[in-house]
Design a protein around this motif. Structure first.
Motif, PDB file in Angstrom:
ATOM      1  N   ALA A 124       0.840  -1.202   0.000  1.00 43.11           N
ATOM      2  CA  ALA A 124       0.000   0.000   0.000  1.00 43.11           C
ATOM      3  C   ALA A 124       0.873   1.249   0.000  1.00 43.11           C
ATOM      4  CB  ALA A 124      -0.942  -0.006   1.200  1.00 43.11           C
ATOM      5  N   GLY A 125       1.949   1.223   0.787  1.00 47.54           N
ATOM      6  CA  GLY A 125       2.874   2.357   0.816  1.00 47.54           C
ATOM      7  C   GLY A 125       3.552   2.582  -0.521  1.00 47.54           C
ATOM      8  N   LYS A 126       3.775   1.496  -1.245  1.00 47.08           N
ATOM      9  CA  LYS A 126       4.392   1.587  -2.570  1.00 47.08           C
ATOM     10  C   LYS A 126       3.351   1.880  -3.648  1.00 47.08           C
ATOM     11  CE  LYS A 126       7.411  -1.794  -3.292  1.00 47.08           C
ATOM     12  NZ  LYS A 126       8.832  -2.041  -3.217  1.00 47.08           N
ATOM     13  N   ASP A 127       2.107   2.053  -3.247  1.00 42.51           N
ATOM     14  CA  ASP A 127       0.974   2.356  -4.127  1.00 42.51           C
ATOM     15  C   ASP A 127       0.680   1.220  -5.109  1.00 42.51           C
ATOM     16  OD1 ASP A 127      -1.157   4.055  -4.644  1.00 42.51           O
ATOM     17  OD2 ASP A 127      -0.139   4.957  -6.366  1.00 42.51           O
ATOM     18  N   ASP A 128       0.913  -0.015  -4.654  1.00 41.78           N
ATOM     19  CA  ASP A 128       0.570  -1.201  -5.447  1.00 41.78           C
ATOM     20  C   ASP A 128      -0.675  -1.820  -4.809  1.00 41.78           C
ATOM     21  OD1 ASP A 128       0.353  -3.607  -6.805  1.00 41.78           O
ATOM     22  OD2 ASP A 128       2.525  -3.898  -6.908  1.00 41.78           O
ATOM     23  N   LYS A 129      -1.823  -1.265  -5.167  1.00 48.79           N
ATOM     24  CA  LYS A 129      -3.077  -1.638  -4.512  1.00 48.79           C
ATOM     25  C   LYS A 129      -3.484  -3.085  -4.770  1.00 48.79           C
ATOM     26  CE  LYS A 129      -4.744   3.052  -4.254  1.00 48.79           C
ATOM     27  NZ  LYS A 129      -5.785   3.995  -4.558  1.00 48.79           N
ATOM     28  N   ASP A 130      -3.179  -3.607  -5.942  1.00 56.82           N
ATOM     29  CA  ASP A 130      -3.549  -4.995  -6.239  1.00 56.82           C
ATOM     30  C   ASP A 130      -2.808  -5.964  -5.317  1.00 56.82           C
ATOM     31  OD1 ASP A 130      -5.327  -4.289  -8.245  1.00 56.82           O
ATOM     32  OD2 ASP A 130      -3.818  -4.445  -9.829  1.00 56.82           O
ATOM     33  N   LYS A 131      -1.503  -5.769  -5.157  1.00 54.48           N
ATOM     34  CA  LYS A 131      -0.734  -6.648  -4.276  1.00 54.48           C
ATOM     35  C   LYS A 131      -1.131  -6.421  -2.817  1.00 54.48           C
ATOM     36  CE  LYS A 131       3.244  -7.460  -7.218  1.00 54.48           C
ATOM     37  NZ  LYS A 131       4.692  -7.271  -7.396  1.00 54.48           N
ATOM     38  N   ALA A 132      -1.396  -5.170  -2.443  1.00 55.37           N
ATOM     39  CA  ALA A 132      -1.822  -4.878  -1.071  1.00 55.37           C
ATOM     40  C   ALA A 132      -3.137  -5.596  -0.776  1.00 55.37           C
ATOM     41  CB  ALA A 132      -1.983  -3.373  -0.870  1.00 55.37           C
ATOM     42  N   ARG A 133      -4.075  -5.518  -1.698  1.00 51.45           N
ATOM     43  CA  ARG A 133      -5.380  -6.170  -1.532  1.00 51.45           C
ATOM     44  C   ARG A 133      -5.202  -7.687  -1.370  1.00 51.45           C
ATOM     45  NH1 ARG A 133      -7.452  -3.784  -5.492  1.00 51.45           N
ATOM     46  NH2 ARG A 133      -8.399  -2.124  -4.297  1.00 51.45           N
ATOM     47  N   LYS A 134      -4.315  -8.262  -2.177  1.00 51.76           N
ATOM     48  CA  LYS A 134      -4.057  -9.697  -2.104  1.00 51.76           C
ATOM     49  C   LYS A 134      -3.508 -10.073  -0.717  1.00 51.76           C
ATOM     50  CE  LYS A 134      -1.062 -13.224  -4.035  1.00 51.76           C
ATOM     51  NZ  LYS A 134       0.084 -13.488  -4.881  1.00 51.76           N
ATOM     52  N   GLU A 135      -2.577  -9.286  -0.193  1.00 50.82           N
ATOM     53  CA  GLU A 135      -1.980  -9.583   1.107  1.00 50.82           C
ATOM     54  C   GLU A 135      -2.985  -9.398   2.245  1.00 50.82           C
ATOM     55  OE1 GLU A 135       0.785 -11.093   1.595  1.00 50.82           O
ATOM     56  OE2 GLU A 135       1.589 -10.935  -0.427  1.00 50.82           O
ATOM     57  N   PHE A 136      -3.783  -8.340   2.192  1.00 49.24           N
ATOM     58  CA  PHE A 136      -4.792  -8.132   3.245  1.00 49.24           C
ATOM     59  C   PHE A 136      -5.824  -9.260   3.227  1.00 49.24           C
ATOM     60  CE2 PHE A 136      -3.833  -3.367   2.774  1.00 49.24           C
ATOM     61  CZ  PHE A 136      -2.895  -3.402   3.779  1.00 49.24           C
ATOM     62  N   ASN A 137      -6.225  -9.680   2.030  1.00 52.41           N
ATOM     63  CA  ASN A 137      -7.162 -10.803   1.931  1.00 52.41           C
ATOM     64  C   ASN A 137      -6.542 -12.090   2.459  1.00 52.41           C
ATOM     65  OD1 ASN A 137      -9.631  -9.718   0.955  1.00 52.41           O
ATOM     66  ND2 ASN A 137      -8.712  -9.484  -1.065  1.00 52.41           N
ATOM     67  N   ALA A 138      -5.254 -12.294   2.206  1.00 53.73           N
ATOM     68  CA  ALA A 138      -4.564 -13.481   2.716  1.00 53.73           C
ATOM     69  C   ALA A 138      -4.525 -13.446   4.244  1.00 53.73           C
ATOM     70  CB  ALA A 138      -3.155 -13.572   2.146  1.00 53.73           C
ATOM     71  N   ALA A 139      -4.269 -12.279   4.814  1.00 50.80           N
ATOM     72  CA  ALA A 139      -4.262 -12.141   6.272  1.00 50.80           C
ATOM     73  C   ALA A 139      -5.640 -12.476   6.840  1.00 50.80           C
ATOM     74  CB  ALA A 139      -3.846 -10.729   6.678  1.00 50.80           C
ATOM     75  N   LEU A 140      -6.682 -12.014   6.168  1.00 54.30           N
ATOM     76  CA  LEU A 140      -8.048 -12.276   6.634  1.00 54.30           C
ATOM     77  C   LEU A 140      -8.450 -13.740   6.447  1.00 54.30           C
ATOM     78  CD1 LEU A 140      -9.704  -8.993   5.403  1.00 54.30           C
ATOM     79  CD2 LEU A 140      -9.448  -9.731   7.785  1.00 54.30           C
ATOM     80  N   ALA A 141      -7.886 -14.410   5.459  1.00 54.17           N
ATOM     81  CA  ALA A 141      -8.163 -15.831   5.272  1.00 54.17           C
ATOM     82  C   ALA A 141      -7.574 -16.638   6.425  1.00 54.17           C
ATOM     83  CB  ALA A 141      -7.598 -16.313   3.936  1.00 54.17           C
ATOM     84  N   ILE A 142      -6.433 -16.181   6.935  1.00 56.64           N
ATOM     85  CA  ILE A 142      -5.775 -16.860   8.056  1.00 56.64           C
ATOM     86  C   ILE A 142      -6.469 -16.507   9.374  1.00 56.64           C
ATOM     87  CG2 ILE A 142      -3.622 -17.025   9.374  1.00 56.64           C
ATOM     88  CD1 ILE A 142      -2.181 -16.388   6.651  1.00 56.64           C
ATOM     89  N   GLN A 148      -8.827  -5.770   7.871  1.00 61.58           N
ATOM     90  CA  GLN A 148     -10.110  -5.423   7.262  1.00 61.58           C
ATOM     91  C   GLN A 148     -10.201  -3.913   7.032  1.00 61.58           C
ATOM     92  OE1 GLN A 148     -12.636  -7.680   6.233  1.00 61.58           O
ATOM     93  NE2 GLN A 148     -13.088  -5.802   5.132  1.00 61.58           N
ATOM     94  N   ILE A 149      -9.754  -3.142   8.006  1.00 62.38           N
ATOM     95  CA  ILE A 149      -9.789  -1.684   7.858  1.00 62.38           C
ATOM     96  C   ILE A 149      -8.883  -1.243   6.714  1.00 62.38           C
ATOM     97  CG2 ILE A 149      -9.121   0.490   8.968  1.00 62.38           C
ATOM     98  CD1 ILE A 149     -10.102  -0.818  11.636  1.00 62.38           C
ATOM     99  N   ALA A 150      -7.664  -1.800   6.673  1.00 61.61           N
ATOM    100  CA  ALA A 150      -6.722  -1.432   5.615  1.00 61.61           C
ATOM    101  C   ALA A 150      -7.273  -1.804   4.250  1.00 61.61           C
ATOM    102  CB  ALA A 150      -5.372  -2.114   5.869  1.00 61.61           C
ATOM    103  N   LEU A 151      -7.892  -2.954   4.145  1.00 61.09           N
ATOM    104  CA  LEU A 151      -8.492  -3.399   2.885  1.00 61.09           C
ATOM    105  C   LEU A 151      -9.590  -2.439   2.458  1.00 61.09           C
ATOM    106  CD1 LEU A 151      -8.616  -5.612   0.706  1.00 61.09           C
ATOM    107  CD2 LEU A 151     -10.226  -6.823   2.188  1.00 61.09           C
ATOM    108  N   ASN A 152     -10.406  -2.019   3.389  1.00 57.97           N
ATOM    109  CA  ASN A 152     -11.501  -1.089   3.070  1.00 57.97           C
ATOM    110  C   ASN A 152     -11.000   0.288   2.674  1.00 57.97           C
ATOM    111  OD1 ASN A 152     -13.391  -3.061   3.635  1.00 57.97           O
ATOM    112  ND2 ASN A 152     -13.765  -2.358   5.713  1.00 57.97           N
ATOM    113  N   GLN A 153      -9.784   0.648   3.086  1.00 56.72           N
ATOM    114  CA  GLN A 153      -9.246   1.968   2.791  1.00 56.72           C
ATOM    115  C   GLN A 153      -8.514   2.035   1.446  1.00 56.72           C
ATOM    116  OE1 GLN A 153      -6.973   2.976   6.293  1.00 56.72           O
ATOM    117  NE2 GLN A 153      -8.766   3.793   7.320  1.00 56.72           N
ATOM    118  N   LEU A 154      -8.336   0.898   0.791  1.00 55.15           N
ATOM    119  CA  LEU A 154      -7.650   0.916  -0.510  1.00 55.15           C
ATOM    120  C   LEU A 154      -8.509   1.552  -1.578  1.00 55.15           C
ATOM    121  CD1 LEU A 154      -5.908  -2.570  -0.683  1.00 55.15           C
ATOM    122  CD2 LEU A 154      -4.857  -0.370  -0.305  1.00 55.15           C
TER     123      LEU A 154
END
Length: 90
Positions: free
Chosen positions: A58-76, A84-90
């Motif tokens: 997200a800091g690098k402004d790569d929203k697709d990869k950020a979304r993938k990582e946040f979703n992976a965290a939520l799957a675990i 969830q908050i970070a994902l919603n803020q993308l």
């Protein structure tokens, strides 16, 4: 949550604040460190590690990869509110 998450999260928000102030030195290094799994923890598939990677992307402004990582965290850890908050803020 797991140790180090708070520190990574804090460094992420500090780097964002520095960016807003036009102080870009070192910010990219912070984001890169968040993306890379810690050497001391060979298991890179924990919710905290995936969340940190999401912050880095997200800091690098790569929203697709950020979304993938946040979703992976939520799957675990579906109750991982920060992810969830970070994902919603993308």
């Amino acid at each position: 949550r797991e140790g180090g998450q708070g520190q990574g999260e804090q460094r992420y928000f500090q780097a964002l604040a520095r960016q807003k102030l036009g102080q870009n030195d070192g910010n990219e290094a912070v984001f890169n460190e968040l993306v890379a799994p810690p050497v001391t923890n060979p298991s890179a598939n924990t919710a905290a590690v995936r969340y940190s990677a999401g912050l880095g992307y997200a800091g690098k402004d790569d929203k697709d990869k950020a979304r993938k990582e946040f979703n992976a965290a939520l799957a675990i850890a579906p109750d991982f509110l920060s992810a969830q908050i970070a994902l919603n803020q993308l």
